[in-house]
Scaffold this motif. Sequence first.
Motif, mmCIF file in Angstrom:
data_model
loop_
_atom_site.group_PDB
_atom_site.id
_atom_site.type_symbol
_atom_site.label_atom_id
_atom_site.label_comp_id
_atom_site.label_asym_id
_atom_site.label_seq_id
_atom_site.Cartn_x
_atom_site.Cartn_y
_atom_site.Cartn_z
ATOM 1 N N THR A 234 25.353 23.741 24.818
ATOM 2 C CA THR A 234 25.276 25.189 25.015
ATOM 3 C C THR A 234 25.420 25.472 26.503
ATOM 4 O O THR A 234 24.647 24.941 27.317
ATOM 5 C CB THR A 234 23.936 25.755 24.515
ATOM 6 N N GLU A 261 29.091 30.384 23.037
ATOM 7 C CA GLU A 261 28.747 29.421 24.079
ATOM 8 C C GLU A 261 28.234 28.090 23.525
ATOM 9 O O GLU A 261 27.854 27.195 24.268
ATOM 10 C CB GLU A 261 27.703 30.009 25.039
ATOM 11 N N HIS A 262 28.211 27.963 22.189
ATOM 12 C CA HIS A 262 27.724 26.741 21.538
ATOM 13 C C HIS A 262 28.894 25.877 21.097
ATOM 14 O O HIS A 262 29.800 26.337 20.389
ATOM 15 C CB HIS A 262 26.857 27.092 20.332
#
Length: 319
Positions: A234, A261-262
């Motif tokens: 992340t 964002e992962h």
Amino acid sequence: MDNAIKLEGLVRDFGGTRAVDGVSLQVPSGQVLGLLGPNGAGKTTVVRMLATLLVPTAGTARVGGFDVAREAARVREIIGLTGQYASVDEKLTGRENLILIGRLLGLKRRDARARADALLEDFDLRDAGQRPAQTYSGGMRRRLDLAASLVGRPRILFLDEPSTGLDPRARRDLWERVRQLQAEGTTVLLTTQYLEEADALADSIVVLDQGRVIAAGTAAELKARVGARSLHVTVIDPAAAARALEVVSRVSGQTVQADGEHLSVPAPDPALVPAVLRALDAAGIDVAEMGLRGASLDDVFLSLTGHGAPAGNAAEDAA
């Protein structure tokens, strides 16, 4: 070790729908079997047949050595059942509910009262025993429901989605009680959608989908079937996610799954973790979290059934 529960080719039809399609399994005495599967897989239908609430269309099922179709009364003498939803009378107090069940099971009034008091103590409900069940929290009702299924001291216990609606603490308390029951020699068949729950409690697991057994083994064995571990990253800045994806793809040489964002990528070699971290640092990308993870519940469902695990814990259809 003898089998407390044994199914061979069990079938149940509802009109033109086959809810259970040739299920065979066995549960050794004193063990916990986790029956895992998505909504509509047939878990509850299997439990209802084993509890003599439904008659099998075909196949055989023996519980405690008794045939569920031909010796239903004998089966009922040795089992307990906790369904997906609390079945207690909300107008009665917790103690009155347990006494009522004891009397229905043929206990003398004095014995029914003693058994109710003992169970209220065991399930930490003594102080609430004189209150109507409608005033109980969800966790308290679930404990009362489980206590009700134990009034007759069953040798075999069926738990159908027992953690439905429970918060994490109440779920853990329930798990501990199931472990205690097993330690006392009770055989348990547990249906659940949660691999975590089966992993915590079950000696072995059977996975159902569309009424059929599609996998069986221990939790570790089922996880191993999903594949290797995965690396999850992340990044702090969502705007850097695209660059992070490029970096992780280049370093790992694998297809990277991205959700904002992962990021996640298969990681058969744990050395990938420091390599990716160094590459991201060199690229000036700040990381909020990074780590290796084993197979998740959704990974298992996706691998075994071809679709993801359900988001909730909704009751499966009667069929």
